[in-house]
Design a protein around this motif. Structure first.
Motif, mmCIF file in Angstrom:
data_model
loop_
_atom_site.group_PDB
_atom_site.id
_atom_site.type_symbol
_atom_site.label_atom_id
_atom_site.label_comp_id
_atom_site.label_asym_id
_atom_site.label_seq_id
_atom_site.Cartn_x
_atom_site.Cartn_y
_atom_site.Cartn_z
ATOM 1 N N ARG A 42 -28.142 55.228 8.797
ATOM 2 C CA ARG A 42 -29.540 54.980 9.155
ATOM 3 C C ARG A 42 -30.215 54.064 8.131
ATOM 4 O O ARG A 42 -31.027 53.207 8.483
ATOM 5 N N LYS A 43 -29.862 54.247 6.875
ATOM 6 C CA LYS A 43 -30.479 53.459 5.798
ATOM 7 C C LYS A 43 -29.979 52.013 5.795
ATOM 8 O O LYS A 43 -30.736 51.090 5.491
ATOM 9 N N TYR A 44 -28.704 51.816 6.138
ATOM 10 C CA TYR A 44 -28.080 50.488 6.138
ATOM 11 C C TYR A 44 -27.443 50.220 7.503
ATOM 12 O O TYR A 44 -26.213 50.157 7.627
ATOM 13 N N PRO A 45 -28.249 50.042 8.540
ATOM 14 C CA PRO A 45 -27.705 49.921 9.889
ATOM 15 C C PRO A 45 -26.825 48.692 10.121
ATOM 16 O O PRO A 45 -25.991 48.694 11.029
ATOM 17 N N ASN A 46 -26.960 47.664 9.315
ATOM 18 C CA ASN A 46 -26.189 46.437 9.522
ATOM 19 C C ASN A 46 -24.892 46.380 8.711
ATOM 20 O O ASN A 46 -24.191 45.375 8.782
ATOM 21 N N MET A 47 -24.604 47.434 7.975
ATOM 22 C CA MET A 47 -23.369 47.465 7.183
ATOM 23 C C MET A 47 -22.189 47.751 8.111
ATOM 24 O O MET A 47 -22.211 48.744 8.840
ATOM 25 N N PRO A 48 -21.145 46.907 8.081
ATOM 26 C CA PRO A 48 -20.004 47.138 8.972
ATOM 27 C C PRO A 48 -19.191 48.382 8.590
ATOM 28 O O PRO A 48 -18.630 49.052 9.452
#
Length: 102
Positions: A42-48
Motif C-alpha cells: 500500500r505504501k509503495y504501490p508502484n514497486m514491482p
C-alpha cells in the motif's frame, strides 16, 4: 502446533482492532509478516517487488499500538497470552531456521 489467535491494534482508534485465528503458531507468525508486506504494498504501490529485512519488520511491529497472541495450551486446555517481544523472538527463530535450511 496449537490453535493461535492473533490480536492486532494498528492505530489508536479502537475501531482498528482486529483478531485472526490460525491452526498453528507458524501460520500466525507468517500472517504477521504478510500484514507487513501488505502495508509495504500500500505504501509503495508502484514497486514491482518488495524486499525487507528483519529489522524493518520489527520496527513495523513496534509501531503498532498493540500486538499479541493467544496460544492454546493442550496441557491446561486454556490460552496463554504472549506479547510483542515474544512474537518478534518467534519470527526471528523462523527466519533463522529458514536461512539454515537453504
Amino acid at each position: 502446533m496449537s490453535h493461535t489467535v492473533l490480536l492486532v491494534h494498528p492505530k489508536k482508534s479502537p475501531q482498528t482492532r482486529t483478531y485472526s485465528e490460525f491452526n498453528t503458531l507458524d501460520d500466525c507468525l507468517e500472517a504477521v509478516c504478510n500484514i507487513y508486506e501488505e502495508h509495504l504494498k500500500r505504501k509503495y504501490p508502484n514497486m514491482p517487488s518488495i524486499t525487507y529485512d528483519i529489522k524493518q519488520l520489527f520496527d513495523f511491529i513496534d509501531s503498532l499500538v498493540d500486538i499479541s497472541c493467544l496460544v492454546y495450551q493442550k496441557s491446561t486446555r486454556s490460552y496463554a497470552p504472549y506479547g510483542r517481544e515474544w512474537i518478534k523472538d518467534r519470527i526471528y527463530e523462523q527466519f533463522r531456521n529458514a536461512a539454515i535450511s537453504k
